[in-house]
Design a protein around this motif. Sequence first.
Motif, PDB file in Angstrom:
ATOM      1  N   ILE A 153       0.852  -1.192   0.000  1.00  0.00           N
ATOM      2  CA  ILE A 153       0.000   0.000   0.000  1.00  0.00           C
ATOM      3  C   ILE A 153       0.889   1.243   0.000  1.00  0.00           C
ATOM      4  O   ILE A 153       2.037   1.207   0.445  1.00  0.00           O
ATOM      5  CB  ILE A 153      -0.943   0.040   1.236  1.00  0.00           C
ATOM      6  N   THR A 154       0.355   2.342  -0.522  1.00  0.00           N
ATOM      7  CA  THR A 154       1.085   3.616  -0.500  1.00  0.00           C
ATOM      8  C   THR A 154       0.578   4.460   0.657  1.00  0.00           C
ATOM      9  O   THR A 154      -0.631   4.685   0.790  1.00  0.00           O
ATOM     10  CB  THR A 154       0.897   4.371  -1.828  1.00  0.00           C
ATOM     11  N   VAL A 155       1.495   4.896   1.499  1.00  0.00           N
ATOM     12  CA  VAL A 155       1.116   5.697   2.664  1.00  0.00           C
ATOM     13  C   VAL A 155       1.986   6.958   2.707  1.00  0.00           C
ATOM     14  O   VAL A 155       2.994   7.056   2.007  1.00  0.00           O
ATOM     15  CB  VAL A 155       1.275   4.905   3.981  1.00  0.00           C
ATOM     16  N   ALA A 156       1.568   7.903   3.515  1.00  0.00           N
ATOM     17  CA  ALA A 156       2.361   9.106   3.771  1.00  0.00           C
ATOM     18  C   ALA A 156       2.602   9.189   5.267  1.00  0.00           C
ATOM     19  O   ALA A 156       1.789   8.710   6.070  1.00  0.00           O
ATOM     20  CB  ALA A 156       1.629  10.345   3.275  1.00  0.00           C
ATOM     21  N   CYS A 157       3.734   9.758   5.670  1.00  0.00           N
ATOM     22  CA  CYS A 157       4.069   9.917   7.085  1.00  0.00           C
ATOM     23  C   CYS A 157       4.349  11.394   7.370  1.00  0.00           C
ATOM     24  O   CYS A 157       4.704  12.143   6.464  1.00  0.00           O
ATOM     25  CB  CYS A 157       5.291   9.084   7.461  1.00  0.00           C
TER      26      CYS A 157
ATOM     27  N   LEU B 292       5.711   6.832   1.043  1.00  0.00           N
ATOM     28  CA  LEU B 292       6.477   5.592   0.950  1.00  0.00           C
ATOM     29  C   LEU B 292       5.542   4.390   0.872  1.00  0.00           C
ATOM     30  O   LEU B 292       4.326   4.527   0.984  1.00  0.00           O
ATOM     31  CB  LEU B 292       7.444   5.460   2.136  1.00  0.00           C
ATOM     32  N   GLN B 293       6.144   3.231   0.685  1.00  0.00           N
ATOM     33  CA  GLN B 293       5.353   2.011   0.530  1.00  0.00           C
ATOM     34  C   GLN B 293       5.260   1.272   1.864  1.00  0.00           C
ATOM     35  O   GLN B 293       6.263   1.043   2.538  1.00  0.00           O
ATOM     36  CB  GLN B 293       5.993   1.097  -0.519  1.00  0.00           C
ATOM     37  N   GLY B 294       4.048   0.923   2.244  1.00  0.00           N
ATOM     38  CA  GLY B 294       3.823   0.107   3.428  1.00  0.00           C
ATOM     39  C   GLY B 294       3.214  -1.217   3.022  1.00  0.00           C
ATOM     40  O   GLY B 294       3.107  -1.539   1.832  1.00  0.00           O
ATOM     41  N   ARG B 295       2.816  -1.989   4.007  1.00  0.00           N
ATOM     42  CA  ARG B 295       2.175  -3.275   3.735  1.00  0.00           C
ATOM     43  C   ARG B 295       0.961  -3.450   4.641  1.00  0.00           C
ATOM     44  O   ARG B 295       0.942  -2.935   5.768  1.00  0.00           O
ATOM     45  CB  ARG B 295       3.159  -4.431   3.981  1.00  0.00           C
ATOM     46  N   LEU B 296      -0.041  -4.141   4.137  1.00  0.00           N
ATOM     47  CA  LEU B 296      -1.258  -4.421   4.901  1.00  0.00           C
ATOM     48  C   LEU B 296      -1.369  -5.923   5.112  1.00  0.00           C
ATOM     49  O   LEU B 296      -1.500  -6.688   4.146  1.00  0.00           O
ATOM     50  CB  LEU B 296      -2.491  -3.894   4.158  1.00  0.00           C
ATOM     51  N   LEU B 297      -1.288  -6.362   6.380  1.00  0.00           N
ATOM     52  CA  LEU B 297      -1.387  -7.787   6.697  1.00  0.00           C
ATOM     53  C   LEU B 297      -2.826  -8.265   6.543  1.00  0.00           C
ATOM     54  O   LEU B 297      -3.776  -7.492   6.703  1.00  0.00           O
ATOM     55  CB  LEU B 297      -0.906  -8.040   8.129  1.00  0.00           C
ATOM     56  N   ASP B 298      -2.987  -9.556   6.242  1.00  0.00           N
ATOM     57  CA  ASP B 298      -4.322 -10.132   6.107  1.00  0.00           C
ATOM     58  C   ASP B 298      -5.045 -10.118   7.455  1.00  0.00           C
ATOM     59  O   ASP B 298      -4.408 -10.263   8.514  1.00  0.00           O
ATOM     60  CB  ASP B 298      -4.224 -11.577   5.607  1.00  0.00           C
TER      61      ASP B 298
ATOM     62  N   MET C  63      -3.186   7.331   4.774  1.00  0.00           N
ATOM     63  CA  MET C  63      -3.387   6.477   3.603  1.00  0.00           C
ATOM     64  C   MET C  63      -4.313   7.187   2.620  1.00  0.00           C
ATOM     65  O   MET C  63      -5.337   7.752   3.017  1.00  0.00           O
ATOM     66  CB  MET C  63      -4.001   5.141   4.033  1.00  0.00           C
ATOM     67  N   GLN C  64      -3.940   7.171   1.351  1.00  0.00           N
ATOM     68  CA  GLN C  64      -4.763   7.797   0.323  1.00  0.00           C
ATOM     69  C   GLN C  64      -5.995   6.927   0.060  1.00  0.00           C
ATOM     70  O   GLN C  64      -5.873   5.736  -0.216  1.00  0.00           O
ATOM     71  CB  GLN C  64      -3.962   7.960  -0.979  1.00  0.00           C
TER      72      GLN C  64
ATOM     73  N   GLU D  89      -6.942  11.856   2.207  1.00  0.00           N
ATOM     74  CA  GLU D  89      -6.206  11.051   3.169  1.00  0.00           C
ATOM     75  C   GLU D  89      -7.138  10.546   4.268  1.00  0.00           C
ATOM     76  O   GLU D  89      -8.018  11.251   4.736  1.00  0.00           O
ATOM     77  CB  GLU D  89      -5.071  11.862   3.813  1.00  0.00           C
ATOM     78  N   GLY D  90      -6.900   9.294   4.659  1.00  0.00           N
ATOM     79  CA  GLY D  90      -7.663   8.693   5.742  1.00  0.00           C
ATOM     80  C   GLY D  90      -6.734   7.869   6.621  1.00  0.00           C
ATOM     81  O   GLY D  90      -5.519   7.820   6.408  1.00  0.00           O
ATOM     82  N   ASN D  91      -7.312   7.238   7.616  1.00  0.00           N
ATOM     83  CA  ASN D  91      -6.522   6.381   8.493  1.00  0.00           C
ATOM     84  C   ASN D  91      -6.218   5.054   7.811  1.00  0.00           C
ATOM     85  O   ASN D  91      -7.084   4.488   7.153  1.00  0.00           O
ATOM     86  CB  ASN D  91      -7.289   6.106   9.793  1.00  0.00           C
ATOM     87  N   PRO D  92      -5.003   4.533   7.953  1.00  0.00           N
ATOM     88  CA  PRO D  92      -4.704   3.209   7.397  1.00  0.00           C
ATOM     89  C   PRO D  92      -5.497   2.128   8.123  1.00  0.00           C
ATOM     90  O   PRO D  92      -5.887   2.308   9.287  1.00  0.00           O
ATOM     91  CB  PRO D  92      -3.198   3.050   7.626  1.00  0.00           C
ATOM     92  N   MET D  93      -5.725   1.011   7.448  1.00  0.00           N
ATOM     93  CA  MET D  93      -6.507  -0.072   8.027  1.00  0.00           C
ATOM     94  C   MET D  93      -5.686  -0.804   9.092  1.00  0.00           C
ATOM     95  O   MET D  93      -4.457  -0.807   9.052  1.00  0.00           O
ATOM     96  CB  MET D  93      -6.929  -1.069   6.937  1.00  0.00           C
ATOM     97  N   PRO D  94      -6.355  -1.474  10.050  1.00  0.00           N
ATOM     98  CA  PRO D  94      -5.624  -2.292  11.020  1.00  0.00           C
ATOM     99  C   PRO D  94      -4.774  -3.339  10.298  1.00  0.00           C
ATOM    100  O   PRO D  94      -5.236  -3.976   9.353  1.00  0.00           O
ATOM    101  CB  PRO D  94      -6.744  -2.952  11.834  1.00  0.00           C
ATOM    102  N   GLY D  95      -3.551  -3.506  10.758  1.00  0.00           N
ATOM    103  CA  GLY D  95      -2.630  -4.434  10.111  1.00  0.00           C
ATOM    104  C   GLY D  95      -1.645  -3.748   9.188  1.00  0.00           C
ATOM    105  O   GLY D  95      -0.823  -4.408   8.557  1.00  0.00           O
ATOM    106  N   SER D  96      -1.703  -2.398   9.110  1.00  0.00           N
ATOM    107  CA  SER D  96      -0.780  -1.655   8.253  1.00  0.00           C
ATOM    108  C   SER D  96       0.587  -1.547   8.935  1.00  0.00           C
ATOM    109  O   SER D  96       0.671  -1.242  10.124  1.00  0.00           O
ATOM    110  CB  SER D  96      -1.322  -0.252   7.963  1.00  0.00           C
ATOM    111  N   ILE D  97       1.630  -1.787   8.143  1.00  0.00           N
ATOM    112  CA  ILE D  97       2.996  -1.795   8.679  1.00  0.00           C
ATOM    113  C   ILE D  97       3.904  -0.916   7.831  1.00  0.00           C
ATOM    114  O   ILE D  97       3.823  -0.931   6.606  1.00  0.00           O
ATOM    115  CB  ILE D  97       3.555  -3.238   8.728  1.00  0.00           C
ATOM    116  N   VAL D  98       4.760  -0.142   8.502  1.00  0.00           N
ATOM    117  CA  VAL D  98       5.833   0.615   7.848  1.00  0.00           C
ATOM    118  C   VAL D  98       7.126   0.212   8.542  1.00  0.00           C
ATOM    119  O   VAL D  98       7.239   0.360   9.766  1.00  0.00           O
ATOM    120  CB  VAL D  98       5.617   2.134   7.961  1.00  0.00           C
TER     121      VAL D  98
END
Length: 757
Positions: free
Chosen positions: A9-13, A346-352, A645-646, A652-661
Amino acid sequence: MRGQEGKKITVACNYIRLKLEPEKGVFEYEVTYEPPIESRSICFSLLNEHKDTIGATKTFDGRTLYLPFKLPQPNTHLQSKLPNDQSSVLITLKFIKRKQLGETIHLFNVLFRRIMNILGLALMGRHFFDPNSAMPVPAHKLEVWPGYITAVDEYEGGLMLCCDASHRVLRTQTVYNLMEDIMSMSPRNWKEEFMKLVVGQTVLTRYNSKTYRVDDVIFTSSPMSTFDFKNGTQITYYEYYLKHYNIQITDRNQPLIVSRRKGKVGGKEVSDLVCLVPELCFMTGLTDNLRNDMKVMKDIATCTRISPMQRKHALNQFIKNVNSNENARLILDSWGLVLEDGIVNLQGRLLDPEDIYFGDKKLVKGSVMAEWSRALTSSSVLSAIELVNWMIVCLRRDEKAIVDFVQTLRKCGPQMGIGINPPRILPIPDDSAENYVKTIRNNTDQSTQLVVIVFPSARNDKYSAVKKLCCSELGVASQVIQTRTIRQLDKLRSIAQKIALQINCKLGGTLWTVKIPMKNTMVCGIDTYHDPTGRGSSIAALVASLNQPLTRWFSQICKQVSGRELMEGLTTALLSCLTKYHKVNGYFPEQILMFRDGVGDGQLSVCQEYECPQFLSCCNLITQNYKPNFLMVVVQKRIKTRIFMQKGSEGEGNPMPGSIVDHSVTRRDWYDFFLVSQNVRQGTVSPTHYIVVHNSTNMTPDQVQRVSYKLTHLYYNWPGTVRVPAPCQYAHKLAYLVGESTHKEACEKLCDKLYYL
């Protein structure tokens, strides 16, 4: 070290890159004077005569000089004359080295503090706020000042400024207004009451936007008292404010409040007293009454709880303000710094999502919202403890509400697989702590499973009394409820369901679990409670798992008393947990995963070099050959990192639970990552920072991140994910209960139950 699992996922910090011009930097020089000069002020003035050689931009402490560029020669010789006798002085600048970025962080943070002043922001505590953008909350005589929290550091992605929007709540009531209120309510002893309320508080003087801590009140002085002015003349406070701020004080007979300012002059600690006029000082912060007022807190939240889109807009506005201000830009330019135009993407990841397992082998598929309240109340719990022998202690006037509550509770329990027998209802005539304690003690025996206490209102003294009695003396589970809670008939069913689930946990039952692939593993959580008054001892709590599904937990506490290290108590607590694990399972765990809350950045090295070896060495006390694999992770909640998170056209909104940077904005010298585990509907979600300080297991970064996320699903007080791993949250609850209320360890028979929920 980076993980690979999950959807990209693409996120901003909330980080802004700081670029350093190639030829610029921070160059260190040693400055010597021949003949030697003791006076720092003369050292400064002589060096300042050579701006044509060293430039106007520098940092100098009398001996060490930092410049933004390197001088042509390794040793630069400068000639000056002493102002008193015109004798010659040779100044030698000896090049030492070019400082690494990591060594110059303090300097860059000082530069941004100067920039904040240039932007017209007021320093309050450690952070800066904008008095010109104050948002009034007139109904409660409050106002909210927006501001910024900034910190420059070197990360994996380079030099960056972490910047977060913040808020400070101020009261529009002056100290003088407060004094008038107290005089009208307590005319006889108003001075004592006034002292109690203001000493130790922080006040704001709006004429210069400064804050002061009140240390005393001088009733024998007034605005007509005099003090020594800079030129040696005597002037009254009344004249001073009229002359310098054009402020006319109305009450010339009011007392003065005193603040003791501390600082350093010539490397020595010095302090001086500042006298302030109550009429010109505004109260800051919230009183306990305001904090307990739901209406007040809700109105404040409308100003302070800003969305990710609003937060990003505030950061972009800050960047624009800095880059468009000539003086601010000049400070950065002089050191070769450039503030980028936008925050870091930057690029993050969303766990299942994690599947949830209930009783009767029921599986509920994991949802992206990481919440399962509906499934919980319509499913059987994982293991239920039948409630047979229990009692309720309440005021006689509340008996009717208690009967309705019990009926609802007994209907809800069986729907979740929990059998509940009728209780003994023990009414008392009044709500003195003595009556509650006496009734509980006289009616409790070895067969009593639970004591429910219903208070008409929240009172810490009564709560502490009954909790200390039940937990530490009688060793019986207890549940405290307020009368107003069970009088809400429209919500009674929902309330009864939550209480039934909580009671089941306190009796040793379990509610749900997630798939835990690890075997022969003990998972621990540590948190610490510090007495806010500073007078009491620190309480550390250690909570450890007893089974493979991580549904049963064993708890120990230790106090930091005089002459004893807290660490000594924690190693003893870990030994008790290992012994209990062996008693339950018949073997010791092959690996221990420890999640340590309550550790700041300054303590990370101590944790790594001191705590970890002690935990490992204590395992040798069991048997000499027992050397389990050990993972220690520091968990930090109070951080300034925010992740956005876009979300398409919504912005912009809040990233989903399980989002990792786990890169770019992480530390250069540690293996760490940020995990968003909660679902937040209002405001901006706060990620949790995980820092691995020791790892002798075979776990990969993906496995460490995944198990950290799994553990946020196992806190039984909330049917959803929480900010920290469940054992940390349990440890927090336990340490707080002991530190605030019981002040003693619980009876041994409660230690393998979640009696502190």
